[in-house]
Design an enzyme around this catalytic site. Structure first.
Site, PDB file in Angstrom:
ATOM      1  N   GLY A   1       0.822  -1.222   0.000  1.00 55.12           N
ATOM      2  CA  GLY A   1       0.000   0.000   0.000  1.00 55.12           C
ATOM      3  C   GLY A   1       0.846   1.256   0.000  1.00 55.12           C
ATOM      4  O   GLY A   1       1.065   1.861   1.046  1.00 55.12           O
ATOM      5  N   TYR A   2       1.312   1.628  -1.167  1.00 50.97           N
ATOM      6  CA  TYR A   2       2.047   2.892  -1.300  1.00 50.97           C
ATOM      7  C   TYR A   2       1.146   3.962  -1.930  1.00 50.97           C
ATOM      8  O   TYR A   2       0.874   4.999  -1.365  1.00 50.97           O
ATOM      9  CB  TYR A   2       3.273   2.759  -2.212  1.00 50.97           C
ATOM     10  CG  TYR A   2       4.343   1.753  -1.835  1.00 50.97           C
ATOM     11  CD1 TYR A   2       4.541   1.329  -0.530  1.00 50.97           C
ATOM     12  CD2 TYR A   2       5.191   1.252  -2.830  1.00 50.97           C
ATOM     13  CE1 TYR A   2       5.550   0.429  -0.220  1.00 50.97           C
ATOM     14  CE2 TYR A   2       6.206   0.355  -2.529  1.00 50.97           C
ATOM     15  CZ  TYR A   2       6.381  -0.060  -1.218  1.00 50.97           C
ATOM     16  OH  TYR A   2       7.373  -0.927  -0.935  1.00 50.97           O
ATOM     17  N   SER A   3       0.719   3.684  -3.180  1.00 56.10           N
ATOM     18  CA  SER A   3       0.081   4.715  -4.008  1.00 56.10           C
ATOM     19  C   SER A   3      -1.273   5.139  -3.466  1.00 56.10           C
ATOM     20  O   SER A   3      -2.012   4.334  -2.908  1.00 56.10           O
ATOM     21  CB  SER A   3      -0.111   4.203  -5.438  1.00 56.10           C
ATOM     22  OG  SER A   3       1.101   3.722  -5.939  1.00 56.10           O
TER      23      SER A   3
ATOM     24  N   GLU B   1      12.195  -4.263  -5.302  1.00 48.67           N
ATOM     25  CA  GLU B   1      11.098  -4.436  -6.269  1.00 48.67           C
ATOM     26  C   GLU B   1      11.618  -4.248  -7.684  1.00 48.67           C
ATOM     27  O   GLU B   1      11.354  -5.054  -8.572  1.00 48.67           O
ATOM     28  CB  GLU B   1       9.972  -3.434  -5.979  1.00 48.67           C
ATOM     29  CG  GLU B   1       8.886  -3.443  -7.059  1.00 48.67           C
ATOM     30  CD  GLU B   1       7.651  -2.617  -6.713  1.00 48.67           C
ATOM     31  OE1 GLU B   1       7.596  -2.057  -5.602  1.00 48.67           O
ATOM     32  OE2 GLU B   1       6.739  -2.555  -7.558  1.00 48.67           O
TER      33      GLU B   1
ATOM     34  N   SER C   1       7.378   4.893 -12.775  1.00 46.04           N
ATOM     35  CA  SER C   1       7.359   5.051 -14.230  1.00 46.04           C
ATOM     36  C   SER C   1       8.769   5.309 -14.758  1.00 46.04           C
ATOM     37  O   SER C   1       9.662   5.687 -14.012  1.00 46.04           O
ATOM     38  CB  SER C   1       6.448   6.221 -14.609  1.00 46.04           C
ATOM     39  OG  SER C   1       7.123   7.432 -14.317  1.00 46.04           O
TER      40      SER C   1
HETATM   41  C1  FAD Z   1      -0.126  -2.844 -12.880  1.00 47.24           C
HETATM   42  C2  FAD Z   1       0.128  -1.932 -11.740  1.00 47.24           C
HETATM   43  C3  FAD Z   1       0.239  -2.438 -10.470  1.00 47.24           C
HETATM   44  C4  FAD Z   1       0.483  -1.588  -9.392  1.00 47.24           C
HETATM   45  N1  FAD Z   1       0.519  -2.120  -8.148  1.00 47.24           N
HETATM   46  C5  FAD Z   1       0.674  -1.286  -7.081  1.00 47.24           C
HETATM   47  C6  FAD Z   1       0.654  -1.800  -5.769  1.00 47.24           C
HETATM   48  O1  FAD Z   1       0.522  -2.998  -5.571  1.00 47.24           O
HETATM   49  N2  FAD Z   1       0.800  -0.949  -4.751  1.00 47.24           N
HETATM   50  C7  FAD Z   1       0.966   0.390  -4.943  1.00 47.24           C
HETATM   51  O2  FAD Z   1       1.116   1.110  -3.971  1.00 47.24           O
HETATM   52  N3  FAD Z   1       0.989   0.917  -6.182  1.00 47.24           N
HETATM   53  C8  FAD Z   1       0.838   0.103  -7.250  1.00 47.24           C
HETATM   54  N4  FAD Z   1       0.834   0.627  -8.524  1.00 47.24           N
HETATM   55  C9  FAD Z   1       0.910   2.073  -8.696  1.00 47.24           C
HETATM   56  C10 FAD Z   1       2.187   2.591  -9.287  1.00 47.24           C
HETATM   57  O3  FAD Z   1       3.232   2.561  -8.374  1.00 47.24           O
HETATM   58  C11 FAD Z   1       1.888   3.995  -9.788  1.00 47.24           C
HETATM   59  O4  FAD Z   1       0.954   3.861 -10.823  1.00 47.24           O
HETATM   60  C12 FAD Z   1       3.093   4.726 -10.292  1.00 47.24           C
HETATM   61  O5  FAD Z   1       3.968   5.018  -9.249  1.00 47.24           O
HETATM   62  C13 FAD Z   1       2.689   6.030 -11.018  1.00 47.24           C
HETATM   63  O6  FAD Z   1       1.783   6.777 -10.295  1.00 47.24           O
HETATM   64  P1  FAD Z   1       0.415   7.300 -10.994  1.00 47.24           P
HETATM   65  O7  FAD Z   1      -0.243   6.141 -11.609  1.00 47.24           O
HETATM   66  O8  FAD Z   1      -0.314   8.066  -9.980  1.00 47.24           O
HETATM   67  O9  FAD Z   1       0.888   8.218 -12.166  1.00 47.24           O
HETATM   68  P2  FAD Z   1       1.278   9.760 -12.075  1.00 47.24           P
HETATM   69  O10 FAD Z   1       2.263   9.937 -10.994  1.00 47.24           O
HETATM   70  O11 FAD Z   1       0.075  10.588 -12.065  1.00 47.24           O
HETATM   71  O12 FAD Z   1       2.023   9.906 -13.463  1.00 47.24           O
HETATM   72  C14 FAD Z   1       1.331  10.074 -14.694  1.00 47.24           C
HETATM   73  C15 FAD Z   1       2.364  10.296 -15.788  1.00 47.24           C
HETATM   74  O13 FAD Z   1       3.115  11.451 -15.492  1.00 47.24           O
HETATM   75  C16 FAD Z   1       4.478  11.179 -15.429  1.00 47.24           C
HETATM   76  N5  FAD Z   1       5.088  11.948 -14.339  1.00 47.24           N
HETATM   77  C17 FAD Z   1       4.669  12.088 -13.072  1.00 47.24           C
HETATM   78  N6  FAD Z   1       5.500  12.835 -12.363  1.00 47.24           N
HETATM   79  C18 FAD Z   1       6.510  13.177 -13.199  1.00 47.24           C
HETATM   80  C19 FAD Z   1       7.678  13.947 -13.054  1.00 47.24           C
HETATM   81  N7  FAD Z   1       8.058  14.488 -11.923  1.00 47.24           N
HETATM   82  N8  FAD Z   1       8.455  14.061 -14.136  1.00 47.24           N
HETATM   83  C20 FAD Z   1       8.131  13.505 -15.314  1.00 47.24           C
HETATM   84  N9  FAD Z   1       7.047  12.782 -15.500  1.00 47.24           N
HETATM   85  C21 FAD Z   1       6.234  12.617 -14.454  1.00 47.24           C
HETATM   86  C22 FAD Z   1       4.607   9.696 -15.164  1.00 47.24           C
HETATM   87  O14 FAD Z   1       5.807   9.187 -15.718  1.00 47.24           O
HETATM   88  C23 FAD Z   1       3.376   9.153 -15.866  1.00 47.24           C
HETATM   89  O15 FAD Z   1       3.667   8.875 -17.199  1.00 47.24           O
HETATM   90  C24 FAD Z   1       0.606  -0.208  -9.612  1.00 47.24           C
HETATM   91  C25 FAD Z   1       0.513   0.292 -10.895  1.00 47.24           C
HETATM   92  C26 FAD Z   1       0.277  -0.544 -11.961  1.00 47.24           C
HETATM   93  C27 FAD Z   1       0.156   0.041 -13.319  1.00 47.24           C
END
Ligand code: FAD
Lengths: 378, 375
Positions: A121-123, A240, A360
């Site tokens: 549970g991070y995001s 991870e 990402s």
């Molecule tokens: C299949 C899957 C499984 C996952 N499982 C888990 C889980 O078990 N537990 C958990 O906690 N999380 C989980 N996640 C979440 C994952 O860690 C996040 O999706 C990821 O960290 C990105 O956050 P976001 O989706 O909010 O995208 P955002 O942070 O909103 O990013 C959207 C876009 O903007 C870009 N962006 C954002 N900030 C910047 C910056 N500073 N500079 C340049 N570009 C930027 C990103 O690269 C991305 O392309 C999972 C995600 C996926 C897809």
């Protein structure tokens, strides 16, 4: 510089091969019964948590033996090493690094015996890439924390028994926003937790939203000190990123892709006669070799006692671009057939999850640029 | 399994780095490439005295008897400073003599290479860009005990400064009729025409053979050994170039990173902008991956000959693409000063254009990876 495995390591490789020959259930994804049996056999050998120290009940293998174990399992297309990928890849190492003796005794045996299932549970909805600003709150009341807030994208939360969870203990007045972050280990059947499914673009329910309403967590379930959660999670994320960026799976996908090319035609001629197809395949091969060697290189650092760190972002980046380009080539080779459902179609969709999960590509580039090259933060 | 350099290797790196920093910093590099010879004989002697010219030459022939991993360490450093010298050519020529030369031939040539009194090079291919024995077309006539060469070898590295050339030719139609011989640089009938190069730290020339006589005693190896020896030295050449590419790419990255930290635009170092920092992160990722591939190839050259062709091709294919991009992005991220004579980044761009085709570009090596992999 020495890229040979020792005779003992080669003997271990043979042992793994014999084991797989005798115990392979015939498919990579066996039914639950067969998977349970497979795990029992792994537990017998202590191959789950194989590289964890024997003091905590681990197999006492080296990280290189573990590398061999994974490589051979993958080469034989055997089922995975246990059910609990997250538990084994980062929760266990975090417990070994930060856990109290009591926590180790409580949690590690289940992990080692394939009885655990952890989720992470991070995001949160408003805090994804910017994980350090997370808002899910824990307020201390006596011997308990009371947790309120929301997590999202929580893979397997609907099945997990425990969640490896980040919360905020301060009231955000601190100058460094990561200062109040704390790591808690919370049973998923705690009163006040509600899990709601999210269906992915592949039509599968693998991740969730998780709501926390006045969830009471004993202080003894805190991993590390209050406010130390950021350090815990940095280590966990490195585990991870290296865990999800091993070359083994890509080696298999490339084998599949070469087979696909062998059976495909392009402009009426065998696809493998097309120089651009062969060169793309070869470039995947070179890049996958680089990933494998990078992985070994990072492991030899661990053998010298260094914990995995920012270098894991390298393979995470390589993996992302290789996956996307490989599935694009696959669908290109299939032509009209590529419009129908199939393995490569599933992969070409799944990649969108794996490329983002664990941070990402842009975030990996930031990590490398800022923490390794020393460029100013944006 | 150990992915690290030994203490001795780290020491070697420090020694070479110190020597080059002191004796051949960039202003000296720039001065040397304006001279007719293009390198410093003085420094060459010094390298010889320190034993750096014979790292790979066995001790009984006056060398240090070290391996390719050591040599890679040294080339990383010569690449980093764009050290202008006939080092790679000389080493490769020596390696062929060491590989298939007779005892007498080794005694004749290896010690004088190790002690710096003779510079060598390879004149193998007459078909540019066919990086295999098929590129050897020059056919010799027999005249009594000797072979007579008439023809031309284009793009011979360091041709203008080589005292001896390892020349490949054919004595018949089969691959078994391939031959290698050591030809003196000043033998009658041999004429070198220097060709101006884009990367002026490197030299190229066309070698013309006009009734050049090759004595039997100068022909290397038993019959039918030349073909495989040519293939092997092409792999060693690619590995050597790769090692220099690592050093040069790292220097290009370091220089661009430091520029990105210093240059202020919009009130901030440009390195804060992702359009700048992300390509730099990609460069780093590529260089680290390239290093992994090259170190593995170097180890294979020392210890696992059967793995050399694939390991070298993976490294050179990856590196040719990566370094080209690094050269281009490096200049771009410098803005207009990147386009000037004054800034060093342009020299690294030019080196990337030198290195890419050298011993086969990415297309060549990708094709070879595919063939070796059976697809
Ligand atoms: C299949 C899957 C499984 C996952 N499982 C888990 C889980 O078990 N537990 C958990 O906690 N999380 C989980 N996640 C979440 C994952 O860690 C996040 O999706 C990821 O960290 C990105 O956050 P976001 O989706 O909010 O995208 P955002 O942070 O909103 O990013 C959207 C876009 O903007 C870009 N962006 C954002 N900030 C910047 C910056 N500073 N500079 C340049 N570009 C930027 C990103 O690269 C991305 O392309 C999972 C995600 C996926 C897809």
């Amino acid at each position: 510089m020495d890229f040979d495995f020792t005779p003992e390591e080669e003997a271990f490789r043979d042992e793994v091969r014999r084991f797989v020959a005798e115990n392979h259930p015939g498919t990579e994804t066996p039914d639950p019964g067969a998977m349970k049996k497979w795990c029992e056999k792994l537990v017998e050998r202590r191959w789950i948590g194989f590289s964890w120290p024997t003091e905590v009940g681990g197999g006492g293998g080296t990280v290189l033996q573990q590398f061999i174990l994974k490589e051979e399992m993958s080469a034989a297309r055997a089922p995975s090493l246990g059910f609990d990928f997250m538990g084994l890849t980062w929760v266990g190492p975090a417990l070994i690094r930060w856990g109290t003796d009591q926590q180790k005794r409580r949690f590690l045996p289940d992990l080692l015996n394939a009885r655990s299932l952890w989720c992470t549970g991070y995001s949160e909805p408003d805090h994804g890439s910017d994980l350090g600003s997370l808002q899910c709150r824990a307020v201390r009341e006596g011997d308990e924390y009371v947790v309120n807030g929301q997590k999202i994208w929580t893979t397997l939360a609907h099945r997990a028994k425990w969640i490896f969870m980040l919360v905020r203990c301060d009231t955000d007045s601190s100058p460094s926003k990561v200062r109040g972050i704390t790591c808690l280990l919370i049973p998923m059947d705690s009163p006040g937790i509600e899990v709601q499914p999210i269906v992915s673009l592949t039509g599968v329910h693998s991740f969730n939203q998780v709501f926390f309403k006045d969830v009471k967590v004993p202080v003894g379930n805190r991993l590390g000190e209050e406010g130390q959660g950021w350090r815990v999670v940095m280590g966990a994320l490195a585990h991870e990123r290296s865990g999800i960026s091993e070359a083994t799976e890509k080696v298999r996908h490339l084998e599949d892709l070469i087979e696909l090319a062998r059976g495909s035609r392009k402009n009426g001629r065998p696809a493998l006669e097309d120089a651009s197809v062969r060169r793309k395949l070869a470039s995947f091969q070179a890049r996958i070799s680089a990933m494998r060697l990078n992985g070994v290189r990072h492991l030899t650092r661990q053998l010298r006692g260094e914990a995995p760190s920012t270098e894991t972002s390298i393979n995470k980046l390589l993996r992302g671009s290789i996956e996307i380009e490989m599935s694009e080539l696959a669908l290109g080779l299939q032509g009209s057939e590529g419009q129908c459902e199939g393995d490569w179609q599933a992969r070409s969709l799944n990649f969108h999850g794996t490329v983002i999960g664990g941070g990402s590509p842009n975030i990996q580039r930031n990590i490398i640029a800022e923490r390794i090259l020393g460029l100013p933060k944006d | 399994m150990n992915f690290g350099f030994s203490e001795e290797q780290e020491l070697l790196r420090q020694q070479v780095r110190k020597l080059l920093d002191e004796q051949c910093p960039m202003n000296e590099v720039r001065r040397l490439i304006e001279t007719p010879e293009g390198y410093s004989r003085e420094l060459w002697k010094q390298l010889a005295e320190l034993g750096f010219l014979g790292l790979l030459i066995p001790e009984e022939y006056g060398g240090a008897g070290l391996g390719w991993v050591d040599q890679v360490v040294m080339f990383e450093e010569t690449g980093r400073t764009l050290f202008p010298s006939p080092l790679i050519s000389t080493l490769l020529a020596a390696s062929v003599i060491g590989d298939i030369g007779s005892e007498e031939q080794r005694r004749r040539w290896l010690p004088v290479i190790a002690d710096g009194s003779r510079i060598g090079s390879l004149a193998l291919l007459d078909q540019a860009d066919v990086w295999s024995t098929e590129g050897v077309r020059l056919t010799a006539r027999r005249r009594g005990d000797t072979f007579v060469l008439d023809g031309e070898k284009p793009f011979v590295v360091d041709a203008n400064r080589a005292d001896l050339l390892v020349v490949a030719f054919r004595t018949g139609g089969d691959d078994a009729d391939l031959a290698l011989a050591v030809v003196d640089g000043d033998v009658p009938g041999l004429e070198v025409t220097p060709v101006p190069t884009l990367d002026r730290t490197k030299c190229l020339g066309t070698v013309r053979f006009d009734d050049v006589q090759v004595a039997a005693q100068d022909v290397l190896g038993a019959p039918a050994t030349a073909g495989p020896a040519i293939s092997r030295v092409l792999d060693r050449g690619a590995a050597a170039v790769c090692a220099e590419m690592i050093g040069a790419a790292e220097a290009a990255l370091a220089s661009t990173v430091s520029y990105a930290k210093d240059r202020i635009q919009f009130g901030s170092p440009i390195g804060r902008f992702q359009g700048v920092k992300h390509p730099l992160a990609e460069m780093y990722t590529d260089i680290e991956s390239f290093k992994s591939l090259v170190y593995y190839a170097a180890w294979a050259l020392d210890r696992a000959p059967a793995r050399v062709p694939l390991a070298v091709s993976e490294a050179k294919a990856f590196g040719s693409l990566a370094f080209s991009r690094i050269g281009i992005d490096g200049v771009q991220l410098h803005g207009a000063v990147g386009y000037t004579e004054e800034y060093d980044i342009q020299l690294y761009l030019k080196r990337s254009k030198w290195a890419r085709p050298m011993f086969g570009d990415e297309d060549h090596h990708h094709d070879r990876i595919a063939s070796l992999g059976g697809y």
